[in-house]
Design a protein around this motif. Structure first.
Motif, PDB file in Angstrom:
ATOM      1  N   LEU A 164       0.845  -1.192   0.000  1.00 21.03           N
ATOM      2  CA  LEU A 164       0.000   0.000   0.000  1.00 21.03           C
ATOM      3  C   LEU A 164       0.885   1.247   0.000  1.00 21.03           C
ATOM      4  N   ILE A 165       0.259   2.419  -0.139  1.00 22.11           N
ATOM      5  CA  ILE A 165       0.982   3.671   0.008  1.00 22.11           C
ATOM      6  C   ILE A 165       1.719   3.645   1.352  1.00 22.11           C
ATOM      7  N   PRO A 166       3.007   4.003   1.400  1.00 24.59           N
ATOM      8  CA  PRO A 166       3.742   3.993   2.678  1.00 24.59           C
ATOM      9  C   PRO A 166       2.990   4.759   3.762  1.00 24.59           C
ATOM     10  N   MET A 167       2.972   4.169   4.965  1.00 20.19           N
ATOM     11  CA  MET A 167       2.161   4.714   6.046  1.00 20.19           C
ATOM     12  C   MET A 167       2.518   6.165   6.371  1.00 20.19           C
ATOM     13  N   ARG A 168       3.799   6.492   6.438  1.00 22.31           N
ATOM     14  CA  ARG A 168       4.194   7.855   6.794  1.00 22.31           C
ATOM     15  C   ARG A 168       3.685   8.853   5.747  1.00 22.31           C
ATOM     16  N   GLU A 169       3.833   8.498   4.481  1.00 20.43           N
ATOM     17  CA  GLU A 169       3.367   9.364   3.396  1.00 20.43           C
ATOM     18  C   GLU A 169       1.848   9.533   3.458  1.00 20.43           C
ATOM     19  N   PHE A 170       1.140   8.422   3.702  1.00 20.26           N
ATOM     20  CA  PHE A 170      -0.320   8.463   3.747  1.00 20.26           C
ATOM     21  C   PHE A 170      -0.808   9.314   4.912  1.00 20.26           C
ATOM     22  N   ARG A 171      -0.223   9.108   6.103  1.00 22.04           N
ATOM     23  CA  ARG A 171      -0.651   9.863   7.283  1.00 22.04           C
ATOM     24  C   ARG A 171      -0.461  11.361   7.095  1.00 22.04           C
ATOM     25  N   LYS A 172       0.656  11.730   6.497  1.00 22.47           N
ATOM     26  CA  LYS A 172       0.928  13.151   6.271  1.00 22.47           C
ATOM     27  C   LYS A 172      -0.129  13.757   5.351  1.00 22.47           C
ATOM     28  N   GLU A 173      -0.448  13.043   4.282  1.00 21.58           N
ATOM     29  CA  GLU A 173      -1.445  13.559   3.336  1.00 21.58           C
ATOM     30  C   GLU A 173      -2.832  13.596   3.965  1.00 21.58           C
ATOM     31  N   LEU A 174      -3.193  12.534   4.690  1.00 25.09           N
ATOM     32  CA  LEU A 174      -4.511  12.484   5.328  1.00 25.09           C
ATOM     33  C   LEU A 174      -4.662  13.611   6.346  1.00 25.09           C
ATOM     34  N   ARG A 175      -3.634  13.827   7.157  1.00 26.27           N
ATOM     35  CA  ARG A 175      -3.693  14.887   8.150  1.00 26.27           C
ATOM     36  C   ARG A 175      -3.859  16.255   7.467  1.00 26.27           C
ATOM     37  N   GLY A 176      -3.154  16.442   6.355  1.00 26.21           N
ATOM     38  CA  GLY A 176      -3.266  17.707   5.630  1.00 26.21           C
ATOM     39  C   GLY A 176      -4.669  17.938   5.101  1.00 26.21           C
ATOM     40  N   LYS A 177      -5.293  16.889   4.549  1.00 25.30           N
ATOM     41  CA  LYS A 177      -6.657  17.021   4.032  1.00 25.30           C
ATOM     42  C   LYS A 177      -7.642  17.298   5.157  1.00 25.30           C
ATOM     43  N   MET A 178      -7.446  16.650   6.304  1.00 26.71           N
ATOM     44  CA  MET A 178      -8.360  16.841   7.417  1.00 26.71           C
ATOM     45  C   MET A 178      -8.220  18.244   8.001  1.00 26.71           C
ATOM     46  N   GLU A 179      -7.008  18.752   8.032  1.00 29.99           N
ATOM     47  CA  GLU A 179      -6.812  20.134   8.474  1.00 29.99           C
ATOM     48  C   GLU A 179      -7.486  21.108   7.512  1.00 29.99           C
TER      49      GLU A 179
END
Length: 275
Positions: A120-135
């Motif tokens: 899957l998409i690397p976890m660190r990369e995914f978390r950073k993007e998800l957090r940015g979208k949620m912000e």
């Protein structure tokens, strides 16, 4: 040339009953279209047909995305082609966290040739993007740890759909009555959120009864559906007119479509009485 979702002479039946009776609609990437009409006019049926719901049988016509025949593809293949639908009543998935759903869905859409079991998409990369979208959407990060739609309020369900839209960034999004069941403040927030994340690259079809969801997403074209047909088109001013005055004038101008609407309603009432 802009990518195009093209629907031509579409006829769709549900349980053997024809609901759509020859729909023509073309959406280009970057355009916003509104689809309005009374209950039972066929608006949601069009969305489900584009998505590829197995209960909606296309009996005639075509749906293509840049010449690719979507009718030959399964729903997941259509999603990989760039089709997204936000449901009026999304289902709950107890035991599946929002973050896990989004990581798998985002990976599969961005890597359409990916096979089961591949990374899957690397976890660190995914978390950073998800957090940015949620912000960006002003959402609490704890929301991503909750089970999908499990115990969500109506507003939370719609926010979850918009978060999925933000992460997947489809070519074309169908929003099926995203304002349904929301109060005025929640509708305004949903409208702002959609405008915030779509940019100018996404083609959007907003299915709605009201013009409030269009406050921050003024349609390039407003389509009016009645009796399984698109009977009128106009700009954003048509959406405002329908919100203020309803559909009686539309029915008067299109008596055949109005008659088809009444017949569908009568058939449904008769079927309900028999069950």
């Amino acid at each position: 040339m802009s990518e195009t979702l093209k629907i031509t002479n579409l006829h769709v039946s549900v349980a053997g009953k024809e609901i759509l009776c020859g729909v023509d609609l073309t959406i280009r990437r970057g355009e916003t279209h509104a689809l309005m009409g009374p209950n039972g006019s066929g608006k949601s049926t069009l969305g489900f047909a584009i998505l590829g719901h197995p209960g909606y049988e296309v009996t005639q016509g075509s749906i293509t995305l840049d010449g690719v025949d979507l009718l030959e593809l399964s729903p997941d293949e259509r999603a990989r082609q760039g089709i997204f639908m936000a449901f009026q009543r999304p289902m709950a998935i107890p035991g599946v966290k929002m973050a896990d759903l989004l990581r798998h869905a985002t990976t599969n859409v961005r890597q359409p040739e990916r096979r089961e079991g591949e990374e899957l998409i690397p976890m660190r990369e995914f978390r950073k993007e998800l957090r940015g979208k949620m912000e960006q959407l002003k959402m609490d990060v704890e929301f991503a740890r909750r089970y999908v739609n499990d115990g969500f309020s109506g507003g939370e369900m719609k926010r979850a759909e918009i978060l999925q839209l933000a992460m997947l960034q489809p070519k074309f999004a169908i929003l099926d009555e995203t304002d349904s069941g929301l109060d005025a403040d929640a509708v305004r927030l949903a409208s702002q959120s959609i405008a915030e994340i779509r940019g100018g690259e996404m083609g959007i079809l907003i299915i709605t009864h009201h013009e409030r969801l269009l406050e921050h997403n003024a349609p390039d074209i407003t389509h009016v559906m009645l009796g399984g047909r698109i009977v009128e088109e106009g700009g954003p001013e048509l959406a405002v007119e329908l919100h203020k005055h309803g559909f009686d004038a539309i029915r008067a101008r299109h008596p055949e479509a109005a008659a088809a609407e009444r017949k569908l309603a009568a058939d449904e009432k008769a079927e309900t009485a028999m069950t």
